[in-house]
Structure formats: C-alpha cells, structure tokens
Design an enzyme around this catalytic site. Structure first.
Site, short mmCIF file in Angstrom:
data_model
loop_
_atom_site.label_atom_id
_atom_site.label_comp_id
_atom_site.label_asym_id
_atom_site.label_seq_id
_atom_site.Cartn_x
_atom_site.Cartn_y
_atom_site.Cartn_z
N ILE A 16 0.84 -1.20 0.00
CA ILE A 16 0.00 0.00 0.00
C ILE A 16 0.87 1.25 0.00
CG2 ILE A 16 -1.82 1.26 1.23
CD1 ILE A 16 -2.64 -1.43 2.50
N LEU A 85 2.43 3.69 7.80
CA LEU A 85 1.99 2.38 7.29
C LEU A 85 2.93 1.25 7.68
CD1 LEU A 85 1.64 4.54 4.53
CD2 LEU A 85 0.13 2.64 4.00
N ALA A 86 4.15 1.56 8.12
CA ALA A 86 5.13 0.49 8.39
C ALA A 86 4.54 -0.48 9.39
CB ALA A 86 6.42 1.08 8.93
N THR A 132 -6.37 -1.23 10.35
CA THR A 132 -7.10 -2.32 9.70
C THR A 132 -8.47 -2.53 10.33
OG1 THR A 132 -7.05 -4.72 9.39
CG2 THR A 132 -5.84 -3.89 11.26
N ASP A 133 -9.39 -3.13 9.56
CA ASP A 133 -10.70 -3.49 10.12
C ASP A 133 -10.60 -4.70 11.06
OD1 ASP A 133 -10.21 -5.48 8.24
OD2 ASP A 133 -12.11 -5.25 7.17
N GLU A 134 -9.44 -5.40 11.02
CA GLU A 134 -9.32 -6.61 11.85
C GLU A 134 -9.33 -6.30 13.35
OE1 GLU A 134 -6.56 -9.58 10.67
OE2 GLU A 134 -6.86 -9.20 8.54
N TYR A 157 -1.61 -10.52 14.96
CA TYR A 157 -1.51 -9.33 14.09
C TYR A 157 -2.53 -8.27 14.50
CZ TYR A 157 -2.64 -6.33 10.10
OH TYR A 157 -2.94 -5.23 9.30
N SER A 160 -1.85 -6.58 17.74
CA SER A 160 -0.78 -5.57 17.69
C SER A 160 -1.29 -4.28 17.03
CB SER A 160 0.46 -6.11 16.97
OG SER A 160 0.20 -6.28 15.58
N LYS A 161 -2.14 -4.42 16.01
CA LYS A 161 -2.67 -3.21 15.36
C LYS A 161 -3.66 -2.49 16.29
CE LYS A 161 -2.03 -1.85 11.67
NZ LYS A 161 -1.01 -0.97 11.03
N ASP A 287 -7.33 -25.30 8.30
CA ASP A 287 -7.76 -23.92 8.50
C ASP A 287 -6.70 -23.11 9.24
OD1 ASP A 287 -9.47 -21.82 8.23
OD2 ASP A 287 -11.10 -22.67 9.44
P1 NAD Z 1 3.41 -4.70 3.57
O1 NAD Z 1 3.76 -5.84 4.45
O2 NAD Z 1 3.26 -4.91 2.11
O3 NAD Z 1 4.47 -3.52 3.75
C1 NAD Z 1 4.96 -3.13 5.00
C2 NAD Z 1 6.13 -2.19 4.78
O4 NAD Z 1 6.62 -1.79 6.06
C3 NAD Z 1 7.31 -2.85 4.05
O5 NAD Z 1 7.82 -1.97 3.08
C4 NAD Z 1 8.33 -3.09 5.15
O6 NAD Z 1 9.67 -3.07 4.69
C5 NAD Z 1 8.03 -1.92 6.09
N1 NAD Z 1 8.45 -2.19 7.49
C6 NAD Z 1 8.18 -3.31 8.22
N2 NAD Z 1 8.74 -3.20 9.44
C7 NAD Z 1 9.34 -1.99 9.49
C8 NAD Z 1 10.08 -1.31 10.50
N3 NAD Z 1 10.31 -1.86 11.69
N4 NAD Z 1 10.54 -0.06 10.22
C9 NAD Z 1 10.32 0.51 9.02
N5 NAD Z 1 9.66 -0.11 8.01
C10 NAD Z 1 9.17 -1.34 8.25
O7 NAD Z 1 2.07 -4.08 4.20
P2 NAD Z 1 0.80 -3.45 3.46
O8 NAD Z 1 -0.13 -4.53 3.09
O9 NAD Z 1 1.27 -2.48 2.44
O10 NAD Z 1 0.13 -2.68 4.70
C11 NAD Z 1 0.56 -1.37 5.03
C12 NAD Z 1 -0.21 -0.90 6.26
O11 NAD Z 1 -1.60 -0.92 6.00
C13 NAD Z 1 -0.01 -1.79 7.49
O12 NAD Z 1 0.06 -0.97 8.62
C14 NAD Z 1 -1.26 -2.67 7.54
O13 NAD Z 1 -1.56 -3.03 8.86
C15 NAD Z 1 -2.30 -1.71 6.98
N6 NAD Z 1 -3.43 -2.34 6.27
C16 NAD Z 1 -3.21 -3.26 5.28
C17 NAD Z 1 -4.30 -3.80 4.59
C18 NAD Z 1 -4.11 -4.80 3.46
O14 NAD Z 1 -5.11 -5.36 2.99
N7 NAD Z 1 -2.90 -5.05 3.00
C19 NAD Z 1 -5.61 -3.40 4.93
C20 NAD Z 1 -5.78 -2.48 5.97
C21 NAD Z 1 -4.69 -1.95 6.62
O1 DAU Z 2 -8.76 -6.85 6.60
C1 DAU Z 2 -7.56 -6.16 6.41
C2 DAU Z 2 -6.39 -7.11 6.50
O2 DAU Z 2 -6.41 -7.89 5.30
C3 DAU Z 2 -5.05 -6.41 6.66
O3 DAU Z 2 -5.03 -5.72 7.87
C4 DAU Z 2 -3.91 -7.42 6.61
O4 DAU Z 2 -2.66 -6.74 6.66
C5 DAU Z 2 -4.00 -8.19 5.30
O5 DAU Z 2 -2.99 -9.16 5.25
C6 DAU Z 2 -5.38 -8.84 5.16
O6 DAU Z 2 -5.56 -9.90 6.14
P1 DAU Z 2 -6.27 -11.30 5.78
O7 DAU Z 2 -5.82 -12.30 6.74
O8 DAU Z 2 -7.74 -11.12 5.58
O9 DAU Z 2 -5.64 -11.53 4.31
P2 DAU Z 2 -5.02 -12.85 3.61
O10 DAU Z 2 -4.77 -12.46 2.19
O11 DAU Z 2 -3.91 -13.45 4.39
O12 DAU Z 2 -6.24 -13.86 3.64
C7 DAU Z 2 -7.51 -13.53 3.06
C8 DAU Z 2 -8.44 -14.70 3.33
O13 DAU Z 2 -8.01 -15.83 2.55
C9 DAU Z 2 -8.45 -15.17 4.76
O14 DAU Z 2 -9.78 -15.58 5.12
C10 DAU Z 2 -7.51 -16.39 4.78
C11 DAU Z 2 -7.69 -16.96 3.39
N1 DAU Z 2 -6.49 -17.63 2.79
C12 DAU Z 2 -5.33 -16.95 2.79
C13 DAU Z 2 -4.18 -17.51 2.25
C14 DAU Z 2 -2.87 -16.78 2.25
C15 DAU Z 2 -6.62 -18.89 2.23
O15 DAU Z 2 -7.71 -19.49 2.20
N2 DAU Z 2 -5.49 -19.44 1.67
C16 DAU Z 2 -4.28 -18.82 1.67
O16 DAU Z 2 -3.28 -19.42 1.18
#
Ligand code: NAD
Ligand code: DAU
Length: 351
Positions: A16, A85-86, A132-134, A157, A160-161, A287
């Site tokens: 992101i 975002l980190a 996150t919504d989690e 996870y 922690s968030k 699961d």
């Molecule tokens: P990501 O794992 O792709 O990227 C995380 C980034 O943070 C990486 O570039 C990593 O190098 C950096 N990072 C990790 N630890 C660090 C540290 N100690 N110091 C500095 N940089 C560090 O994550 P993402 O999916 O892009 O998510 C970004 C943010 O958005 C997160 O806070 C996540 O909780 C939140 N978020 C993600 C989603 C999603 O669906 N991916 C949804 C809602 C919220």
């Molecule tokens: O809701 C926001 C969150 O969405 C973010 O905060 C997290 O950073 C992000 O990783 C994501 O979390 P999820 O656990 O929902 O995403 P993930 O892609 O890991 O899994 C999506 C769904 O798919 C979940 O119900 C688990 C399932 N899954 C996932 C993987 C990796 C599978 O069934 N098989 C798989 O191999």
C-alpha cells in the site's frame, strides 16, 4: 526548494505504501515525500522505480523500532507530518511468531508518536495511522463494522494493530497530539506480496500449483482496490477531523472460495486455458488458527463527510491486477526467490 509539507511515509516501499508514495509524489509537487522503510522481505524499492528521481521524493532506510533512525530522519528532513503504514502485516506470520509484530507495530508506533510529540511545535501537523478493520474482530452473517464498534482483536496481528491504535488515540486524549486513524478492509492490486490470498493464487495458477483454500472457504472478506484505499487516505489526511477515525471499505464481500473460483475463471481467459482448468487446482487445506469468519465495513462516515467513493468495480480492479501480474512476472520471480521459498514450504507443505 521550499515545500508546503514534508511528509514522512513509513512503510513506503511496501504494497500500500508504494501506491501511496507514488500518488502523493505525483499529485502534490509542493510536498516533500520521505519514504522511511526498513526494507524487510515485504519492502521493495523497485516498486517505486518510476518516481525515484522525482524532485519531491526521498528514501531513508530506517527501522521504526530504532529511535535513533527516526531522530536522524527528523534531523535531516524536519518532517511536518506522518502517514504511518510500516508494519508487519501478514496474519499467518503473526501466528507463527508474534514478537516481530509487537516490536514493529506497537513499539515502533509508540517510538514515532513520542518523537513527533517532542519535535513538533504549533498546530499544523498530522499523524495519520493506517490501520485495519481486523481490530474489530469477526462478524457473523449480519451487520457491519462502524467506527464505534468495540475493539475485539483475535489474532496476534490484529492485537498488535489494535494496541497501536489505542496508543495513537491515547496520545490525542492525553497530550492533544494531532492524530487521525483509518481502518480499512482487505486491499488488492499490483505489487501485492504473494503470501496474501489474491497474489498467492495468481502466482500458483500461473505455475500450475495447488490453490490452498483454508478450511471450507466460507470465510468472508470485503475487498477494496489499493488505489481507492490511497484516495481515502488522501481525503482523510487532508480533510478528516483531528482525533477521528474513519472506516474504509468497498461494500464488496466475497467468500474465499467464490473469489478463488472467479479468479480462476479470469486467469483461464487471460492465459487462453480452457475454462475450468485452474479451478481443478483448488485444494482445501487445514484452516488458519482462530480464523476470523467475516469482515465487513460500513464506510458511510467517509462517504458522507468527505465525499469519498471507490473508482472501480471489483471486476475492473481485479482485471487490472491480473493484467499487471501477467506483465510483471519478473517482479514475482524476484520477490518469491530466496526467503519466500522457505516460508512457502513451511506454511503449505505440512497443510
Ligand atoms: P506490507 O507488508 O506490504 O508492507 C509493509 C512495509 O513496512 C514494508 O515496506 C516493510 O519493509 C516496512 N516495514 C516493516 N517493518 C518496518 C520497521 N520496523 N521499520 C520501518 N519499516 C518497516 O504491508 P501493506 O499490506 O502495504 O500494509 C501497510 C499498512 O496498511 C499496514 O500498517 C497494515 O496493517 C495496513 N493495512 C493493510 C491492509 C491490506 O489489505 N494489505 C488493509 C488495511 C490496513
Ligand atoms: O482486513 C484487512 C487485512 O487484510 C489487513 O489488515 C492485513 O494486513 C492483510 O494481510 C489482510 O488480512 P487477511 O488475513 O484477511 O488476508 P489474507 O490475504 O492473508 O487472507 C484472506 C483470506 O483468505 C483469509 O480468510 C484467509 C484466506 N487464505 C489466505 C491464504 C494466504 C486462504 O484461504 N489461503 C491462503 O493461502
């Protein structure tokens, strides 16, 4: 050159973060955007190769767990705002080992808050925490998460968030520190690390590998195109109320199994494979421990107060995403070499 704002974007090299950095660098030439990233397995500077020479972009390699790294970045750039975002972001990794999540997501966030509180003077600052919504836990078939829903995190996870959200809010209530929080649903799009559901499935379909669906595939997620998450952060960062939080989501719920089947169809068409070819790769595996059943967001506050809306349908966003992965297979090869191989074997070979 004088910049109107100097924004420290933490985690700007991740999924992101890289979309957000690109958006801000291109849209706001009068802002300096400093990408502060540790470059863990999830961070990749190639995600930003198209803007790395922009005059309003800088990269600073640093770890938010190390106070000195943040202080050095402040001394160098005197950043006026933070979009944070980190994080360690993958639920499955948090189940294997929670401590990295505590360090980066909790301790790192508090380090940032403390340093900004010490350094910033006057009123013209924003600390936007991307969350996150989690944090709200898990829903049954009915209802949606609102901004007022009680926190009930259930994985290491999300715990922690949630903890980091609480610290961010505590800084507002205790010190009047200028915070905003956004809680978003599942994102998808380009540059998404292939440990997450959609890019993992795309990569496995491409390579004729099994498609591991956890449990019976009935878990539900609400999917939003990453570019639309970024436009929501832009709106909240600029126009959201200090001290407020905003839910971000796509009103786009899918069971995992329906989503994986739909993705198989799209990929078969793109790859010229007979329809039904990829679906045969689906396997139901053990699961996820404590697997949350359903996430669903009510984003009315964001829509009504700030006029935000998603720019694409899920079908359009997914088509763009698949196209990007097919055109950038070298990106997947690069990020899935090395450490990813051992992670994948550990996670899936025993399931
Ligand atoms: P990501 O794992 O792709 O990227 C995380 C980034 O943070 C990486 O570039 C990593 O190098 C950096 N990072 C990790 N630890 C660090 C540290 N100690 N110091 C500095 N940089 C560090 O994550 P993402 O999916 O892009 O998510 C970004 C943010 O958005 C997160 O806070 C996540 O909780 C939140 N978020 C993600 C989603 C999603 O669906 N991916 C949804 C809602 C919220
Ligand atoms: O809701 C926001 C969150 O969405 C973010 O905060 C997290 O950073 C992000 O990783 C994501 O979390 P999820 O656990 O929902 O995403 P993930 O892609 O890991 O899994 C999506 C769904 O798919 C979940 O119900 C688990 C399932 N899954 C996932 C993987 C990796 C599978 O069934 N098989 C798989 O191999």
């Amino acid at each position: 050159m004088h910049f109107k704002k100097k924004i420290l974007v933490t985690g700007g090299a991740g999924f992101i973060g890289s979309h957000l950095v690109r958006h801000f660098v291109n849209k706001y030439p009068d802002y300096l955007i400093i990408n502060f990233d540790k470059l863990t397995y999830a961070g990749n500077l190639e995600n930003l190769s198209d803007i790395e020479t922009a005059l309003n972009y800088k990269f600073f390699k640093g770890d938010i767990v190390e106070k000195n790294d943040i202080l050095e970045a402040f001394q160098k750039y005197e950043f006026t705002d933070v979009i944070h975002l980190a994080a360690e972001s993958h639920v499955d990794r948090s189940i294997e080992g929670p401590m990295d999540f505590v360090m980066t997501n909790v301790v790192g966030t508090v380090n940032l808050l403390q340093i900004c509180k010490e350094k910033w003077q006057g009123n013209n600052h924003v600390f936007h925490h991307v969350s996150t919504d989690e944090v709200f836990g898990s829903l049954n078939e009915e209802g949606f998460f609102l901004e007022t829903t009680a926190y009930d995190p259930r994985s290491p996870y999300s715990a922690s968030k949630a903890s980091s959200d609480h610290f961010v809010r505590a800084f507002y209530h205790t010190y009047g520190f200028p915070i905003k929080i956004s809680n978003c649903s599942n994102n998808y799009g380009s540059h998404h690390f292939p440990e997450k559901l959609i890019p993992l499935m795309i990569n496995n379909i491409l390579n004729h590998k099994p498609l591991p669906v956890y449990g019976n595939g009935s878990n539900i997620r609400d999917w939003l195109w990453v570019v639309d998450h970024v436009s929501a952060i832009d709106a909240i960062f600029h126009d959201g109320h200090i001290g407020s939080s905003y839910n971000v989501g796509g009103l786009n719920e899918w069971t995992n199994i329906d989503l994986v089947k739909y993705l198989c169809e799209v990929m078969d068409r793109e790859l010229g494979r007979p329809l039904g070819t990829s679906e045969k790769l689906i396997v139901f595996v053990e699961d996820r421990k404590g697997h949350d059943h359903r996430y669903a967001i009510d984003a009315s506050k964001l829509v009504n107060d700030l006029g935000w809306k998603p720019s694409v349908t899920f079908e359009e966003g997914l088509a763009l995403t698949v196209k990007w992965y097919l055109e950038n297979q070298s990106w997947i090869e690069k990020v899935t070499s090395g450490a990813y191989q051992s992670y994948y074997e550990k996670m899936y070979n025993t399931k």
